[in-house]
Design a protein around this motif. Structure first.
Motif, short mmCIF file in Angstrom:
data_model
loop_
_atom_site.label_atom_id
_atom_site.label_comp_id
_atom_site.label_asym_id
_atom_site.label_seq_id
_atom_site.Cartn_x
_atom_site.Cartn_y
_atom_site.Cartn_z
N SER A 11 5.74 -4.89 -2.11
CA SER A 11 5.10 -3.66 -2.57
C SER A 11 4.18 -3.92 -3.76
O SER A 11 3.06 -3.40 -3.83
CB SER A 11 6.16 -2.62 -2.95
OG SER A 11 6.90 -2.22 -1.83
N VAL A 14 1.01 -5.53 -2.56
CA VAL A 14 0.11 -4.57 -1.89
C VAL A 14 -0.66 -3.77 -2.93
O VAL A 14 -1.89 -3.61 -2.82
CB VAL A 14 0.90 -3.65 -0.93
CG1 VAL A 14 0.03 -2.49 -0.45
CG2 VAL A 14 1.42 -4.44 0.26
N LEU A 55 2.84 2.33 3.47
CA LEU A 55 2.09 1.16 3.97
C LEU A 55 1.16 1.57 5.10
O LEU A 55 0.00 1.15 5.15
CB LEU A 55 3.05 0.06 4.43
CG LEU A 55 3.89 -0.57 3.33
CD1 LEU A 55 4.94 -1.50 3.93
CD2 LEU A 55 3.01 -1.31 2.33
N VAL A 66 -1.47 -2.42 9.83
CA VAL A 66 -0.55 -2.72 8.73
C VAL A 66 -0.38 -4.22 8.57
O VAL A 66 -0.39 -4.74 7.46
CB VAL A 66 0.82 -2.03 8.93
CG1 VAL A 66 1.82 -2.47 7.88
CG2 VAL A 66 0.67 -0.52 8.90
N LEU A 70 -0.96 -6.41 5.19
CA LEU A 70 0.11 -7.17 4.54
C LEU A 70 -0.27 -8.65 4.42
O LEU A 70 -0.01 -9.28 3.40
CB LEU A 70 1.42 -7.01 5.30
CG LEU A 70 2.02 -5.61 5.27
CD1 LEU A 70 3.28 -5.56 6.13
CD2 LEU A 70 2.31 -5.16 3.85
#
Length: 116
Positions: A11, A14, A55, A66, A70
């Protein structure tokens, strides 16, 4: 506990990716996710995690899958992997991209069948 730390780290990556590579502020990210900007600050500090919903929403905002987002977030860190781990990471990336394409094709096929 270990699982949480991995999700927390992902997280953080990101959010860092969106701030540094996409040139967005924490406030802009919070606005995209419809959350308080303090939540984004806590994610960036490793105190909270992004959900799968968050996300997905960020990926949609970028116009990518996604998995692609990532991979970009993880690659944006300048950590060098040992050669054997790099090989595994490359294979995982290939699998994620292949799965993303397959999911997109299945969704497209489902929409096409419903329209017929």
């Amino acid at each position: 506990m270990r699982r949480r730390s991995k999700l927390t780290d992902l997280s953080k990556r990101v959010i860092e990716y969106f701030c540094s590579k996409m040139d967005l502020t924490q406030s802009q990210i919070a606005e995209l996710l419809e959350v308080d900007k303090s939540f984004i600050s806590r994610v960036r500090n490793g105190e909270r995690e992004l959900s799968s919903f968050h996300l997905e929403r960020l990926a949609v905002a970028l116009g990518v899958d996604v998995g692609v987002m990532l991979i970009g977030a993880v690659k944006s860190t300048n950590k060098k992997l040992r050669p054997n781990l790099q090989e595994i990471a490359d294979l995982c990336e290939k699998a994620i991209l292949t799965a993303d394409r397959a999911i997109k094709d299945m969704k497209s096929e489902r929409v096409h069948k419903q329209a017929s």
